[in-house]
Design a protein around this motif. Structure first.
Motif, PDB file in Angstrom:
ATOM      1  N   TYR A 119     -69.462  84.078   2.391  1.00 46.79           N
ATOM      2  CA  TYR A 119     -70.304  83.531   3.451  1.00 46.79           C
ATOM      3  C   TYR A 119     -71.643  83.063   2.887  1.00 46.79           C
ATOM      4  O   TYR A 119     -72.147  81.990   3.252  1.00 46.79           O
ATOM      5  CB  TYR A 119     -70.530  84.572   4.545  1.00 46.79           C
ATOM      6  CG  TYR A 119     -71.452  84.060   5.638  1.00 46.79           C
ATOM      7  CD1 TYR A 119     -70.964  83.222   6.639  1.00 46.79           C
ATOM      8  CD2 TYR A 119     -72.804  84.369   5.637  1.00 46.79           C
ATOM      9  CE1 TYR A 119     -71.807  82.715   7.625  1.00 46.79           C
ATOM     10  CE2 TYR A 119     -73.658  83.864   6.614  1.00 46.79           C
ATOM     11  CZ  TYR A 119     -73.159  83.041   7.604  1.00 46.79           C
ATOM     12  OH  TYR A 119     -74.003  82.532   8.563  1.00 46.79           O
TER      13      TYR A 119
ATOM     14  N   LEU B   2     -65.985  87.099  12.502  1.00 45.16           N
ATOM     15  CA  LEU B   2     -67.014  86.142  12.093  1.00 45.16           C
ATOM     16  C   LEU B   2     -66.770  84.768  12.697  1.00 45.16           C
ATOM     17  O   LEU B   2     -67.720  84.098  13.142  1.00 45.16           O
ATOM     18  CB  LEU B   2     -67.062  86.058  10.567  1.00 45.16           C
ATOM     19  CG  LEU B   2     -68.152  85.172   9.963  1.00 45.16           C
ATOM     20  CD1 LEU B   2     -69.539  85.610  10.402  1.00 45.16           C
ATOM     21  CD2 LEU B   2     -68.055  85.177   8.437  1.00 45.16           C
TER      22      LEU B   2
ATOM     23  N   MET C 270     -62.615  80.535   3.456  1.00 44.93           N
ATOM     24  CA  MET C 270     -62.497  81.946   3.082  1.00 44.93           C
ATOM     25  C   MET C 270     -61.055  82.402   3.160  1.00 44.93           C
ATOM     26  O   MET C 270     -60.558  83.122   2.285  1.00 44.93           O
ATOM     27  CB  MET C 270     -63.365  82.816   3.999  1.00 44.93           C
ATOM     28  CG  MET C 270     -64.853  82.694   3.767  1.00 44.93           C
ATOM     29  SD  MET C 270     -65.747  83.940   4.737  1.00 44.93           S
ATOM     30  CE  MET C 270     -67.158  83.004   5.278  1.00 44.93           C
TER      31      MET C 270
ATOM     32  N   THR D 153     -66.703  78.037   4.755  1.00 48.64           N
ATOM     33  CA  THR D 153     -66.274  78.125   6.148  1.00 48.64           C
ATOM     34  C   THR D 153     -65.220  79.225   6.263  1.00 48.64           C
ATOM     35  O   THR D 153     -64.693  79.701   5.246  1.00 48.64           O
ATOM     36  CB  THR D 153     -65.659  76.805   6.625  1.00 48.64           C
ATOM     37  OG1 THR D 153     -64.452  76.559   5.882  1.00 48.64           O
ATOM     38  CG2 THR D 153     -66.631  75.639   6.428  1.00 48.64           C
ATOM     39  N   ILE D 154     -64.885  79.612   7.495  1.00 45.16           N
ATOM     40  CA  ILE D 154     -63.856  80.626   7.684  1.00 45.16           C
ATOM     41  C   ILE D 154     -62.527  80.148   7.107  1.00 45.16           C
ATOM     42  O   ILE D 154     -61.803  80.908   6.450  1.00 45.16           O
ATOM     43  CB  ILE D 154     -63.676  80.958   9.179  1.00 45.16           C
ATOM     44  CG1 ILE D 154     -65.000  81.473   9.765  1.00 45.16           C
ATOM     45  CG2 ILE D 154     -62.573  82.001   9.362  1.00 45.16           C
ATOM     46  CD1 ILE D 154     -65.531  82.722   9.110  1.00 45.16           C
TER      47      ILE D 154
END
Length: 249
Positions: free
Chosen positions: A53, A27, A62, A58-59
């Protein structure tokens, strides 16, 4: 009648336990390339990624949230009789880290796949309480207790649909499927441990059950190296994340 495909890109996040770190690497790379999903779906650990998500995480956020989901959280609280593991600690983590309580509050539409024990059919949640649906999608039969929602009992969506492309196919012009159970590059050495046998059996079942959905995807993203990782082992989470980020699409 087919629905109008109003979203440019949808991503289906497959189930796979600890292998979910691969999702985050993929992702991050996709978003850096400008492939921003406008709708997502998820099964099991894929439902967790989809839910975060959809809330706008945001990554990096996460990854921070995933740090709470340790082996201790999954296996540290055992029930005495009916089920091996108490899922309430995981539900508590969702309640503490989720920014919203319902699907209706999400920034991006999310569809979560579960399996109903009473009907033996797939049920896709896209409204109502978010944490309950995600927990149900992650509830591996026998290991975790089913999740009761409005009088019905639900378990892991991977029982019926491990890579949920079809639930979003009619809503999106393009759908990418991220598969955590690719066929291995070579035969894997036999190990007579129960853990090995369980993991290999789950891998084969989920891979076979995903065929129809993968055929409906515009792009299937997977890395054969992921076949060597165990569904329940977080030891190689950084390596799986890097594999995801460096996968050639």
């Amino acid at each position: 009648m087919k629905r109008k495909r109003t979203h440019q890109l949808g991503i289906a996040f497959g189930g796979g336990g600890a292998k979910g770190y691969y999702h985050l690497g993929v992702l991050k790379r996709l978003m850096e390339m400008g492939h921003i999903p406008e709708m997502v779906s998820g099964t099991s650990v894929g439902s967790i990624v989809a839910a975060y998500y959809g809330q706008g995480f945001t990554i990096e956020e996460m990854l921070q949230a995933f740090e709470h989901l340790t082996v201790k959280d999954f296996f540290g609280h055992r029930l005495s009789k009916e089920y091996l593991i108490d899922s309430q600690p995981i539900h508590k983590i969702f309640e503490e880290t989720f920014r919203v309580h319902t699907f209706e509050e999400l920034q991006v539409p999310v569809k979560i796949v579960t399996t109903c024990l009473e009907t033996a059919k797939e049920v896709v949640f896209d409204s109502g309480p978010l944490a309950d649906a995600v927990l149900a999608s992650c509830s591996i039969p026998v290991l975790f207790p089913p999740v009761e929602i409005e009088g019905k009992h639900y378990v892991d969506g991977g029982v019926v649909r491990n890579v949920p492309v079809i639930p979003i196919r009619d809503y999106c012009k393009n759908v990418y499927a991220i598969n955590l159970f690719p066929a291995p590059e070579t035969d894997l050495a036999y190990n007579k441990s129960i853990r090995y046998i369980a993991d290999r059996s789950i891998s084969m079942l989920f891979r076979a059950g995903a065929r129809a959905d993968l055929q409906q995807a515009d792009l299937v993203i997977e890395d054969k190296k992921m076949a060597k990782f165990n569904t329940f082992d977080l030891k190689y989470k950084d390596e799986m994340y890097e594999l995801g980020y460096n996968t050639v699409f």
